[in-house]
Write a protein that holds these residues in place. Structure first.
Motif, PDB file in Angstrom:
ATOM      1  N   LYS A   1       3.300  -4.305   3.967  1.00 48.75           N
ATOM      2  CA  LYS A   1       2.510  -3.100   3.735  1.00 48.75           C
ATOM      3  C   LYS A   1       3.259  -2.026   2.943  1.00 48.75           C
ATOM      4  O   LYS A   1       2.645  -1.191   2.299  1.00 48.75           O
TER       5      LYS A   1
ATOM      6  N   GLY B   1      -0.164  -9.350  16.771  1.00 46.42           N
ATOM      7  CA  GLY B   1      -1.270  -9.752  15.912  1.00 46.42           C
ATOM      8  C   GLY B   1      -0.983  -9.505  14.439  1.00 46.42           C
ATOM      9  O   GLY B   1      -1.871  -9.623  13.603  1.00 46.42           O
ATOM     10  N   GLN B   2       0.256  -9.151  14.123  1.00 46.66           N
ATOM     11  CA  GLN B   2       0.607  -8.890  12.730  1.00 46.66           C
ATOM     12  C   GLN B   2       1.118 -10.149  12.047  1.00 46.66           C
ATOM     13  O   GLN B   2       1.744 -10.997  12.673  1.00 46.66           O
TER      14      GLN B   2
ATOM     15  N   TYR C   1      -6.932  -9.586 -11.552  1.00 48.88           N
ATOM     16  CA  TYR C   1      -8.000  -9.078 -10.695  1.00 48.88           C
ATOM     17  C   TYR C   1      -9.389  -9.249 -11.288  1.00 48.88           C
ATOM     18  O   TYR C   1     -10.375  -9.302 -10.572  1.00 48.88           O
TER      19      TYR C   1
ATOM     20  N   ALA D   1       0.073  -1.661  -4.838  1.00 53.00           N
ATOM     21  CA  ALA D   1      -1.261  -1.391  -5.370  1.00 53.00           C
ATOM     22  C   ALA D   1      -1.262   0.092  -5.746  1.00 53.00           C
ATOM     23  O   ALA D   1      -1.204   0.957  -4.866  1.00 53.00           O
TER      24      ALA D   1
ATOM     25  N   PHE E   1       0.820  -1.215   0.000  1.00 50.05           N
ATOM     26  CA  PHE E   1       0.000   0.000   0.000  1.00 50.05           C
ATOM     27  C   PHE E   1       0.853   1.263   0.000  1.00 50.05           C
ATOM     28  O   PHE E   1       0.427   2.307  -0.452  1.00 50.05           O
TER      29      PHE E   1
ATOM     30  N   GLU F   1      -4.924 -15.733  -5.271  1.00 49.02           N
ATOM     31  CA  GLU F   1      -4.737 -16.369  -3.958  1.00 49.02           C
ATOM     32  C   GLU F   1      -6.023 -16.968  -3.419  1.00 49.02           C
ATOM     33  O   GLU F   1      -7.093 -16.395  -3.587  1.00 49.02           O
TER      34      GLU F   1
END
Lengths: 217, 480
Positions: free
Chosen positions: B361, B289-290, B174, B144, B105, B207
């Protein structure tokens, strides 16, 4: 050990069944609801939260304590409503339509439950109608949306549109999250808040509940 | 000339024993037959039903014979060509080729050092850098693209990739329209659809969603890629402890079941379509939590998965050259080095995500350039040691004798270039020289190299006809 201390201990250790039994017992023994909440549950989750922040406990351990809290809350909630004690808050949460990624969303949901929120998890691939229906039925305070893909993220605007159209938008706070989300994007789509991870999502939910209370005043 | 000589070229490396591989294989078959896969795609469900899959609503349970058939049907070797039609990558066995990732991102701006949204020009620069670097073998869009209409980001990504490199490409699949446009552009570039089929230079990427699920869009796009006959990567991104068991063997079973289920669908749709197995077999970090892109568990699990893939003789897709760090620092170097090393040693064929930072990211040109250097270092190790009369050099040792030196011996002159790696960024100067040139850190040298490549490297231009066709298609894609 008194029953409240026992509840506390079992929440900290993550013993779900024991916690539920003891909560039932506490009710039957006539313990004050607020006391059960504060001394048995909140105090326990605070300690677990501290241990997590220090790196002594990890997510699976947090979650099992959260589940114990959830179990206790399920038993207490009807009595809490009856006695007019303000609940933490009701949340409806899901991953938006077209997106099957829900692990992050589930993590947030479970953390919120650990914090005492009543959470209705809608799962993944959730269309706007389902968000709205659940928010209406549950009289939810917060609607939470998650997306992992830049291709599904735009659907969040649609959900917010439908919330507006059905007149629900003013009654709820909308929070968003997921890997492609940013504070800027949340502001763009006029959500009420964005959180980068599950821990901060809980903080955000607390803040949003504050705002709702202030809005009502 | 000697008799009974067995020569070992390179390094032997294995994580799993044959027995363990078989156990994991059997467990995967059991999961597929017992737990099954949820597939949100009518066509795939139909194909599986006809072939003997037990289909109930959207849940499919796979009989073992169907899975074994798919393993035996899929090609054991896939050749990828460059844009000019030269055979470039031989994918199969233990050969490793490294490339970038996609869908990041953010980008760390090379000028300002700031983290900002990923732009089309970042994809162009990353491609051009990859084109120039000797140890990056193929290219993916890196991010992206945020400054183009989102429904056309895949075409914009392809456009800048194909303009800025001749190396093979892995493209974002996509949508139906997107894939059609990309295939058309790719065909024109190489001289037609036949050419593209004979000498493929693009691979489709999609995926599944762990655990054991296929969403409608990805499943449909997978089938579409089969229709075009494109080589296919459709592998899972797994977080151990969250979307798979936390135990590494269980994670492998889960990953393998997901890979094999997609393999079955692909082979049923188009028998013999080129297919890669593997994925991002990572962990969820249980403090944050990543999803972690730099962990010993990922390196180990991926290497182990390659042992299984070698047993099947199916070409592979892996992950390396990435980091959880937010900046190109020591952590980034540690994580990238170990993942590249294990991918290389385990013989992963296509290794992606070079340049990936911040747990998938953010990207950076500096990361790509650093990893290229790491790969040079590793390649020398993977080359191993040749043992023969010439290299044993007993005559040379005798000629030089005790207390002599080898520096001017013809043997040294003849072999030193081949035997030693010539670093581009690694610094070995004496202290005074290093101080005189400005006490440069590795990151300083990396930044200089990024700038130098961007200023001087000119990729091979596209043929005129391809330019025209691409402009035509991009004109209706909100071209910027």
């Amino acid at each position: 050990m008194g029953v409240l201390e026992e509840i506390y201990q079992n929440v900290v250790e993550g013993n779900i069944d024991q916690t539920k039994k003891l909560t039932q017992q506490a009710l039957e023994e006539g313990f004050n609801l607020k006391e059960i909440l504060n001394k048995g549950l909140t105090a326990a989750m605070d300690v677990v939260g501290e241990q997590f922040a220090k790196g002594e406990k990890f997510i699976p351990e947090m979650l099992i304590s959260a589940q114990a809290t959830k179990g206790a809350m399920e038993i207490l909630t009807p009595f809490l409503t009856e006695s007019g004690i303000e609940l933490k808050g009701k949340v409806v949460i899901g991953t938006v339509k077209g997106d099957l990624h829900d692990i992050g969303m589930n993590l947030v949901a479970m953390m919120l439950e650990g914090a005492g929120f009543q959470v209705h998890t809608l799962g993944a691939d959730v269309p706007a109608e389902d968000f709205i229906q659940a928010a209406k039925n549950d009289k939810a305070h917060i609607v939470g949306m998650s997306a992992l893909l830049t291709t599904t993220m735009p659907y969040m605007s649609e959900v917010i549109e439908v919330l507006k159209k059905t007149g629900l938008r003013k009654k709820v706070k909308v929070m968003v999250g997921g890997a492609p989300l940013t504070q800027e994007y949340a502001e763009e789509i006029k959500a009420d808040g964005y959180a980068p991870d599950a821990a901060s999502a809980t903080e955000l939910a607390n803040k949003l509940m504050e705002k709702l209370r202030n809005d009502k005043v | 000339m000697r008799a009974n000589v067995i020569k070992q070229a390179g390094i032997e490396f294995k994580v799993l024993s044959q027995h363990q591989i078989s156990e994991i294989h059997r467990a995967s078959l059991e999961v597929l037959a017992r737990t099954g896969v949820k597939i949100q795609c009518e066509e795939a469900l139909e194909l599986l039903k006809k072939a003997g899959g037990k289909v109930k609503e959207d849940l499919v349970k796979f009989p073992a014979h169907l899975v074994e058939w798919a393993i035996n049907t899929t090609p054991k070797q896939v050749s990828l060509y460059d844009r000019l039609g030269n055979r470039r990558l031989s994918l199969g066995g233990h050969k490793s080729y490294f490339g970038l990732g996609s869908t990041l991102f953010n980008m760390i701006d090379s000028q300002t050092g700031k983290r900002r949204a990923f732009l089309k020009e970042d994809a162009a620069k990353a491609t051009r850098i990859a084109d120039a670097l000797p140890n990056i073998d193929w290219v993916m869009g890196l991010g992206a693209i945020s400054n183009v209409p989102p429904q056309y980001s895949d075409r914009h990504e392809f456009e800048v990739m194909v303009r800025n490199t001749i190396k093979p490409l892995v493209i974002s699949n996509y949508s139906k329209e997107g894939l059609m446009d990309i295939v058309e552009m790719a065909s024109t570039v190489v001289g037609g659809k036949e050419e593209l089929a004979q000498r493929p230079f693009i691979i489709s990427y999609t995926e599944p969603v762990p655990p054991l699920s296929e969403d409608e869009t990805a499943a449909k796009n997978l089938l579409l890629a089969c229709e075009y006959g494109l080589p296919i990567v459709h592998t899972p991104c797994i977080q151990g402890g969250a979307t798979s068991p936390v135990s590494l063997a269980g994670k492998l079973v889960s990953a393998n079941a997901e890979n094999l289920s997609a393999l079955v669908i692909a082979q049923l749709k188009r028998r013999g379509v080129s297919f890669f197995i593997g994925g991002v077999i990572a962990i969820m970090d249980m403090s944050t939590g990543q999803m972690s892109y730099g962990s010993p568990e990922m390196d180990l699990a991926l290497a182990a998965y390659m042992d299984i893939a070698h047993y099947y003789e199916i070409p592979t897709w892996g992950t390396a050259g990435c980091t959880d760090s937010k900046i190109v620092d020591e952590q980034a170097a540690i994580e990238a080095t170990l993942s590249c090393l294990f991918s290389s040693l385990s013989g992963t064929n296509l290794v992606h995500d070079v340049g990936y930072m911040e747990s998938g990211k953010t990207g950076s040109l500096e990361m790509i350039v650093m990893v290229d250097e790491i790969l040079g270092y590793i390649k020398r190790i993977k080359k191993g040691i040749k043992v023969n009369e010439e290299t044993l050099a007993v005559d040379v040792i005798d000629e030089v004798g005790p207390g002599g030196n080898f520096l001017t011996h013809p043997h040294t002159l003849a072999h030193f270039r081949e035997e030693t790696w010539n670093p581009s960024l690694v610094d070995r100067q004496v202290y005074d020289k290093w101080a005189d040139s400005g006490c440069k850190r590795m990151i300083d040298r990396i930044r200089e190299k990024v700038q130098k490549i961007l200023e001087t490297h000119v990729p091979e231009p596209l043929p005129e006809e391809a330019e025209k066709k691409i402009e035509q298609i991009m004109a209706r894609c909100g071209n910027h």
